[in-house]
Design a protein around this motif. Sequence first.
Motif, mmCIF file in Angstrom:
data_model
loop_
_atom_site.group_PDB
_atom_site.id
_atom_site.type_symbol
_atom_site.label_atom_id
_atom_site.label_comp_id
_atom_site.label_asym_id
_atom_site.label_seq_id
_atom_site.Cartn_x
_atom_site.Cartn_y
_atom_site.Cartn_z
ATOM 1 N N ARG A 274 50.159 32.216 43.188
ATOM 2 C CA ARG A 274 50.710 33.533 43.489
ATOM 3 C C ARG A 274 49.551 34.520 43.433
ATOM 4 O O ARG A 274 48.755 34.507 42.492
ATOM 5 N N VAL A 275 49.478 35.360 44.447
ATOM 6 C CA VAL A 275 48.462 36.397 44.520
ATOM 7 C C VAL A 275 49.131 37.704 44.121
ATOM 8 O O VAL A 275 50.098 38.131 44.756
ATOM 9 N N PHE A 276 48.623 38.304 43.046
ATOM 10 C CA PHE A 276 49.148 39.565 42.531
ATOM 11 C C PHE A 276 48.234 40.702 43.001
ATOM 12 O O PHE A 276 47.036 40.674 42.731
ATOM 13 N N PHE A 277 48.792 41.681 43.689
ATOM 14 C CA PHE A 277 48.049 42.869 44.098
ATOM 15 C C PHE A 277 48.446 44.003 43.163
ATOM 16 O O PHE A 277 49.644 44.250 42.963
ATOM 17 N N CYS A 278 47.463 44.678 42.601
ATOM 18 C CA CYS A 278 47.730 45.696 41.584
ATOM 19 C C CYS A 278 46.914 46.956 41.860
ATOM 20 O O CYS A 278 45.725 46.872 42.169
ATOM 21 N N GLU A 279 47.569 48.106 41.714
ATOM 22 C CA GLU A 279 46.852 49.365 41.826
ATOM 23 C C GLU A 279 46.288 49.728 40.455
ATOM 24 O O GLU A 279 47.001 49.688 39.445
ATOM 25 N N VAL A 280 45.011 50.063 40.418
ATOM 26 C CA VAL A 280 44.325 50.376 39.169
ATOM 27 C C VAL A 280 44.676 51.803 38.746
ATOM 28 O O VAL A 280 44.481 52.744 39.510
ATOM 29 N N GLU A 281 45.192 51.930 37.515
ATOM 30 C CA GLU A 281 45.562 53.246 36.987
ATOM 31 C C GLU A 281 44.541 53.799 36.009
ATOM 32 O O GLU A 281 44.477 55.003 35.798
ATOM 33 N N ALA A 282 43.759 52.928 35.394
ATOM 34 C CA ALA A 282 42.735 53.368 34.434
ATOM 35 C C ALA A 282 41.650 52.297 34.360
ATOM 36 O O ALA A 282 41.909 51.114 34.615
ATOM 37 N N VAL A 283 40.444 52.739 34.020
ATOM 38 C CA VAL A 283 39.297 51.844 33.914
ATOM 39 C C VAL A 283 38.546 52.157 32.625
ATOM 40 O O VAL A 283 38.410 53.324 32.249
ATOM 41 N N ALA A 284 38.073 51.116 31.963
ATOM 42 C CA ALA A 284 37.163 51.262 30.823
ATOM 43 C C ALA A 284 35.976 50.356 31.104
ATOM 44 O O ALA A 284 36.138 49.249 31.622
ATOM 45 N N SER A 285 34.778 50.840 30.795
ATOM 46 C CA SER A 285 33.603 49.999 31.000
ATOM 47 C C SER A 285 32.666 50.121 29.810
ATOM 48 O O SER A 285 32.635 51.134 29.126
ATOM 49 N N SER A 286 31.921 49.061 29.605
ATOM 50 C CA SER A 286 31.011 48.964 28.473
ATOM 51 C C SER A 286 29.735 49.750 28.743
ATOM 52 O O SER A 286 29.233 49.778 29.858
ATOM 53 N N GLU A 287 29.218 50.355 27.694
ATOM 54 C CA GLU A 287 27.911 51.006 27.772
ATOM 55 C C GLU A 287 26.807 49.976 27.522
ATOM 56 O O GLU A 287 25.650 50.220 27.803
ATOM 57 N N ASP A 288 27.204 48.825 27.006
ATOM 58 C CA ASP A 288 26.282 47.737 26.703
ATOM 59 C C ASP A 288 25.802 47.097 28.007
ATOM 60 O O ASP A 288 26.532 47.050 28.992
ATOM 61 N N GLU A 289 24.588 46.618 28.015
ATOM 62 C CA GLU A 289 24.056 45.945 29.202
ATOM 63 C C GLU A 289 24.145 44.433 29.044
ATOM 64 O O GLU A 289 23.220 43.704 29.407
ATOM 65 N N ALA A 290 25.268 43.966 28.537
ATOM 66 C CA ALA A 290 25.478 42.534 28.333
ATOM 67 C C ALA A 290 25.587 41.817 29.677
ATOM 68 O O ALA A 290 25.965 42.410 30.692
ATOM 69 N N LEU A 291 25.258 40.541 29.665
ATOM 70 C CA LEU A 291 25.439 39.709 30.850
ATOM 71 C C LEU A 291 26.918 39.409 31.031
ATOM 72 O O LEU A 291 27.662 39.270 30.054
ATOM 73 N N ALA A 292 27.333 39.281 32.269
ATOM 74 C CA ALA A 292 28.707 38.882 32.559
ATOM 75 C C ALA A 292 28.834 37.371 32.381
ATOM 76 O O ALA A 292 27.881 36.623 32.590
ATOM 77 N N LEU A 293 30.015 36.930 31.999
ATOM 78 C CA LEU A 293 30.305 35.506 31.905
ATOM 79 C C LEU A 293 30.741 35.025 33.282
ATOM 80 O O LEU A 293 31.610 35.626 33.917
ATOM 81 N N ALA A 294 30.132 33.953 33.746
ATOM 82 C CA ALA A 294 30.485 33.365 35.035
ATOM 83 C C ALA A 294 30.766 31.883 34.843
ATOM 84 O O ALA A 294 30.384 31.287 33.832
ATOM 85 N N TYR A 295 31.456 31.323 35.813
ATOM 86 C CA TYR A 295 31.783 29.900 35.802
ATOM 87 C C TYR A 295 31.185 29.295 37.061
ATOM 88 O O TYR A 295 31.452 29.768 38.178
ATOM 89 N N ARG A 296 30.327 28.292 36.885
ATOM 90 C CA ARG A 296 29.680 27.639 38.023
ATOM 91 C C ARG A 296 29.445 26.173 37.685
ATOM 92 O O ARG A 296 29.017 25.852 36.585
ATOM 93 N N ASN A 297 29.713 25.309 38.641
ATOM 94 C CA ASN A 297 29.491 23.880 38.483
ATOM 95 C C ASN A 297 30.210 23.340 37.240
ATOM 96 O O ASN A 297 29.654 22.578 36.464
ATOM 97 N N ARG A 298 31.410 23.844 37.053
ATOM 98 C CA ARG A 298 32.320 23.431 35.971
ATOM 99 C C ARG A 298 31.795 23.747 34.577
ATOM 100 O O ARG A 298 32.064 23.053 33.607
ATOM 101 N N GLY A 299 31.016 24.832 34.484
ATOM 102 C CA GLY A 299 30.515 25.271 33.191
ATOM 103 C C GLY A 299 30.207 26.764 33.203
ATOM 104 O O GLY A 299 30.132 27.398 34.256
ATOM 105 N N TYR A 300 30.052 27.342 32.017
ATOM 106 C CA TYR A 300 29.782 28.765 31.880
ATOM 107 C C TYR A 300 28.301 29.059 32.024
ATOM 108 O O TYR A 300 27.451 28.288 31.584
ATOM 109 N N VAL A 301 28.005 30.217 32.625
ATOM 110 C CA VAL A 301 26.656 30.735 32.714
ATOM 111 C C VAL A 301 26.730 32.248 32.560
ATOM 112 O O VAL A 301 27.744 32.873 32.840
ATOM 113 N N GLY A 302 25.642 32.849 32.081
ATOM 114 C CA GLY A 302 25.556 34.305 32.007
ATOM 115 C C GLY A 302 24.852 34.817 33.247
ATOM 116 O O GLY A 302 23.851 34.250 33.674
ATOM 117 N N ILE A 303 25.409 35.881 33.827
ATOM 118 C CA ILE A 303 24.749 36.470 35.008
ATOM 119 C C ILE A 303 24.577 37.972 34.834
ATOM 120 O O ILE A 303 25.253 38.600 34.087
#
Length: 162
Positions: A133-162
């Motif tokens: 099921r594809v859920f389409f949602c209108e964004v009502e509010a956003v919060a974002s980090s001030e930290d410059e952390a790497l994002a968590l990604a999934y590639r080749n059936r494992g986690y990587v930081g990008i």
Amino acid sequence: MTSVNPNDFRHAMSLLSQQVHLVTAVGSEGRLGVTATAVASVSDEPPTMLFCINRFSRAFAHFQSAQSFCINTLTSSQQNIADAFAGRGQLSIDERFALGEWTELTTGAPVLKNALASFDCRLTHAIDMATHRVFFCEVEAVASSEDEALALAYRNRGYVGI
């Protein structure tokens, strides 16, 4: 009918890097969440996102009646949260939520305090496509980090930081 072998397709898709998100909501049974990589921005006017959940998953039954969601983009240090909400470790929903600190923005859906970004959304439309099921949602509010952390990604059936 397609001639693409499903195993070949899954392997090719595993080679793509996908950011890891935790989609949360409050349903009739309380708080719920699921780890998702099938998440995308649709438009910025109005701000709209989509996410997909397998209709045959245990989480789907709880999500199908929810009307608001928060898409929390995880950092590379939040692999334990991704695993827990993916169902690894057999934790109860309360134990899963105990792994993070939570707040709310507009809709009442749980917002992970130290997520890279959080998109608090209301459902506008949903469609069934193949197994998901594809859920389409209108964004009502956003919060974002001030930290410059790497994002968590999934590639080749494992986690990587990008």
